[in-house]
Design a protein around this motif. Structure first.
Motif, short mmCIF file in Angstrom:
data_model
loop_
_atom_site.label_atom_id
_atom_site.label_comp_id
_atom_site.label_asym_id
_atom_site.label_seq_id
_atom_site.Cartn_x
_atom_site.Cartn_y
_atom_site.Cartn_z
N VAL A 1 49.99 24.16 -5.38
CA VAL A 1 51.19 23.97 -6.19
C VAL A 1 51.65 25.30 -6.80
O VAL A 1 52.83 25.66 -6.75
N SER A 2 50.70 26.06 -7.38
CA SER A 2 51.08 27.31 -8.06
C SER A 2 51.60 28.33 -7.06
O SER A 2 52.57 29.06 -7.36
N GLU A 3 50.99 28.41 -5.89
CA GLU A 3 51.45 29.38 -4.89
C GLU A 3 52.81 28.99 -4.32
O GLU A 3 53.64 29.86 -4.04
N PHE A 4 53.04 27.69 -4.18
CA PHE A 4 54.35 27.26 -3.70
C PHE A 4 55.43 27.58 -4.74
O PHE A 4 56.52 28.06 -4.40
N TYR A 5 55.12 27.33 -6.01
CA TYR A 5 56.11 27.64 -7.05
C TYR A 5 56.33 29.15 -7.18
O TYR A 5 57.44 29.60 -7.51
N PHE A 6 55.30 29.94 -6.91
CA PHE A 6 55.49 31.39 -6.87
C PHE A 6 56.45 31.75 -5.75
O PHE A 6 57.33 32.62 -5.91
N GLY A 7 56.31 31.08 -4.61
CA GLY A 7 57.23 31.31 -3.50
C GLY A 7 58.66 30.93 -3.86
O GLY A 7 59.61 31.64 -3.51
N LEU A 8 58.83 29.82 -4.58
CA LEU A 8 60.16 29.43 -5.03
C LEU A 8 60.75 30.48 -5.97
O LEU A 8 61.95 30.78 -5.92
N LEU A 9 59.90 31.03 -6.84
CA LEU A 9 60.36 32.08 -7.76
C LEU A 9 60.86 33.29 -6.97
O LEU A 9 61.93 33.86 -7.28
N LEU A 10 60.12 33.70 -5.95
CA LEU A 10 60.56 34.81 -5.10
C LEU A 10 61.88 34.48 -4.41
O LEU A 10 62.76 35.34 -4.28
N LEU A 11 62.01 33.23 -3.96
CA LEU A 11 63.24 32.82 -3.30
C LEU A 11 64.43 32.88 -4.26
O LEU A 11 65.53 33.32 -3.89
N TRP A 12 64.20 32.48 -5.52
CA TRP A 12 65.26 32.59 -6.52
C TRP A 12 65.66 34.06 -6.72
O TRP A 12 66.85 34.37 -6.84
N VAL A 13 64.67 34.95 -6.77
CA VAL A 13 64.95 36.38 -6.93
C VAL A 13 65.80 36.88 -5.76
O VAL A 13 66.78 37.62 -5.94
N LEU A 14 65.45 36.46 -4.54
CA LEU A 14 66.22 36.87 -3.37
C LEU A 14 67.64 36.32 -3.41
O LEU A 14 68.61 37.03 -3.07
N LEU A 15 67.78 35.06 -3.83
CA LEU A 15 69.11 34.45 -3.89
C LEU A 15 70.00 35.16 -4.90
O LEU A 15 71.17 35.48 -4.61
N PHE A 16 69.45 35.43 -6.09
CA PHE A 16 70.26 36.11 -7.10
C PHE A 16 70.51 37.57 -6.74
O PHE A 16 71.55 38.13 -7.08
N SER A 17 69.56 38.19 -6.03
CA SER A 17 69.78 39.57 -5.59
C SER A 17 70.89 39.63 -4.54
O SER A 17 71.76 40.53 -4.57
N ALA A 18 70.86 38.67 -3.61
CA ALA A 18 71.94 38.61 -2.61
C ALA A 18 73.27 38.33 -3.28
O ALA A 18 74.32 38.90 -2.92
N PHE B 1 74.20 36.82 -12.17
CA PHE B 1 73.19 36.43 -13.16
C PHE B 1 73.81 35.55 -14.23
O PHE B 1 73.14 34.70 -14.81
N LEU B 2 75.11 35.73 -14.48
CA LEU B 2 75.80 34.84 -15.41
C LEU B 2 75.83 33.41 -14.87
O LEU B 2 75.84 32.44 -15.64
N LEU B 3 75.82 33.28 -13.55
CA LEU B 3 75.84 31.95 -12.93
C LEU B 3 74.68 31.09 -13.41
O LEU B 3 74.82 29.87 -13.55
N ALA B 4 73.54 31.73 -13.68
CA ALA B 4 72.37 30.97 -14.14
C ALA B 4 72.67 30.23 -15.43
O ALA B 4 72.18 29.11 -15.65
N ARG B 5 73.47 30.83 -16.30
CA ARG B 5 73.82 30.18 -17.57
C ARG B 5 74.67 28.94 -17.32
O ARG B 5 74.55 27.94 -18.04
N TYR B 6 75.53 29.01 -16.33
CA TYR B 6 76.44 27.89 -16.06
C TYR B 6 75.71 26.72 -15.40
O TYR B 6 76.07 25.56 -15.65
N ILE B 7 74.74 26.99 -14.55
CA ILE B 7 74.13 25.91 -13.77
C ILE B 7 72.80 25.45 -14.36
O ILE B 7 72.10 24.67 -13.73
N ARG B 8 72.45 25.92 -15.57
CA ARG B 8 71.15 25.57 -16.12
C ARG B 8 70.98 24.06 -16.27
O ARG B 8 69.89 23.52 -16.02
N GLU B 9 72.05 23.38 -16.68
CA GLU B 9 71.94 21.94 -16.91
C GLU B 9 71.77 21.15 -15.61
O GLU B 9 70.86 20.32 -15.51
#
Length: 436
Positions: free
Chosen positions: A224-241, A251-259
């Motif tokens: 579970v922890s390694e999969f969630y680490f992978g998801l975290l990396l994927l989020w970093v890649l998505l926001f970097s792209a 990065f402002l988009l994160a504030r809008y879609i938090r809910e």
């Protein structure tokens, strides 16, 4: 109110986990009383999801028809669709490839010697064929498609309806205005339904933790922890792209879609987040003609979290059964998952179906899917939230690509938004250059 709702959802998550843990400690695992209490708690998210599903079909139909009809020419539709599919395919390859790299690096299944912990159940692998997928795309009745909330079929009908309304000109304007009114109506109903979201989150987490306990996360903690680490990396890649196209607005988009992301995570349902995601992308500056087309398309073809999970989980099962796969076999598996994952929309327990089908094709033990069932709910929460993030980013990037990104609104404004391209109601400038 919007900001308070986010806090209420967070409080409900903590309270649900706490109550579930208390119940799990107070009753034996096979207690009928515990099962009854968990069933009552589960009723809260089930009612909420029923209400959300009530909104989904008319909202998608209205936003798609309005968006496509307002494009004016088919070349714009083809261009936006082509760019969307190009982004989806690239994101799919990255998601699946990242899952393969990480599971080979961490090797969470090696040495575990798992045995089947639960029956696999009736997965719909028999229907997982090219013929079934192609036929599933095209509706025999738009009413049947709406009744089943089949997003892909609604998209196909709306594509024809939107193009036809654009072609007939003035005669179709009353229907376009009716579609705009329907979208506004559905978003207003969404506001009413969302008030019950904290109760749904409380019930969902309380029920799961009460029956399975926090120990299930510890038992499969490494995976579970390694999969969630992978998801975290994927989020970093998505926001970097996203940063490449949107600048700091990515990065402002994160504030809008938090809910909507919180809602998708706590209910493990992308559908629950869709109405709110439309509303928040309106506020972010995405015209409805773009979001109304790209988001439903993404819900069928751009499931970044789910696709990463399919590669991660498939190799995890192979490792658990001590089966070695060569680099060539893993590349072949990547390409197979790339294709088969595009047909998961509308298939029950979709990610597990893709995994089971892939295991069968590569001669791996399909009963290994049973190893995932104990923690699949917890994993589903993470991959569902990632799907929402991926689709929000894709929609924002394609909007900027088209040069149609508008200045942002206040993400917490309570004023209802009309389904037009440049909503002005409730605008509170954030002093951001829309071109940044």
């Amino acid at each position: 109110m919007a900001k308070r709702l986010t806090y209420y959802i967070l409080i409900a998550m903590v309270a649900g986990i706490a109550l579930g843990h208390l119940l799990h400690q107070s009753y034996p695992a096979d207690s009928k009383v515990l099962a009854q209490i968990a069933d009552v708690l589960k009723l809260l998210p089930e009612v909420f999801l029923h209400l959300i599903k009530m909104i989904i079909a008319p909202l998608i139909l209205a936003t798609l028809v309005t968006g496509i009809a307002s494009m004016g020419d088919s070349s714009a539709l083809g261009r936006i669709g082509g760019r969307a599919l190009g982004w989806f395919i690239t994101a799919s390859l990255i998601s699946i490839g990242l899952g393969l790299v990480l599971v080979n690096f961490f090797q969470p299944g090696h040495g575990l010697q798992f045995t089947a912990a639960a029956p696999v159940g009736d997965l719909a692998t028999a229907d997982f064929t090219l013929r079934h997928f192609v036929l599933e795309i095209f509706p025999t009745s738009v009413f049947e498609a709406m009744g089943k909330n089949n997003v892909l079929q609604i998209l196909v009908f709306s594509l024809f309806a939107g193009v036809a309304l654009s072609a007939i000109g003035d005669e179709g304007k009353p229907l376009v205005r009716a579609a705009e009114a329907l979208a506004t109506l559905m978003l207003t109903i969404t506001g009413y339904v969302m008030k019950a979201a904290p109760l749904a989150v409380f019930g969902a987490l309380g029920s799961v933790v009460a029956t399975k306990g926090l120990g299930i996360v510890v038992t499969y903690g490494v995976f579970v922890s390694e999969f969630y680490f992978g998801l975290l990396l994927l989020w970093v890649l998505l926001f970097s792209a996203g940063f490449v196209f949107l600048g700091r607005r990515a990065f402002l988009l994160a504030r809008y879609i938090r809910e909507p992301v919180l809602l998708a995570f706590s209910t493990a349902s992308s559908e629950s987040a869709l109405p709110k995601l439309f509303e928040q992308l309106d506020r972010f500056g995405v015209p409805r003609r773009i979001s109304g087309f790209v988001l439903p398309l993404g819900y069928s073809f751009n499931l970044d979290g789910s696709m990463m999970y399919t590669s991660f989980a498939t190799l995890f099962i192979a490792q658990a059964y001590n089966i070695h796969l060569s680099a060539g076999q893993q590349v072949a598996m990547l390409l197979t998952l790339m294709i088969t994952s595009k047909g998961i929309a509308g298939v029950p327990r979709a990610s597990l179906v893709v995994i089971a089908a892939t295991l069968t094709q590569f001669g791996l033990p399909v009963e290994g899917v049973a190893l995932l069932l104990g923690v699949d709910t917890f994993l589903d929460m993470g991959r569902t939230a990632t799907n929402v993030v991926g689709n929000a980013m894709a929609t924002a990037v394609i909007t900027r690509w088209e040069g149609m990104l508008q200045p942002p609104l206040d993400p917490d404004a309570d004023v209802p938004l009309p389904p037009h391209d440049t909503p002005e109601q409730g605008r509170k400038g954030l002093n951001l250059d829309p071109g940044v």
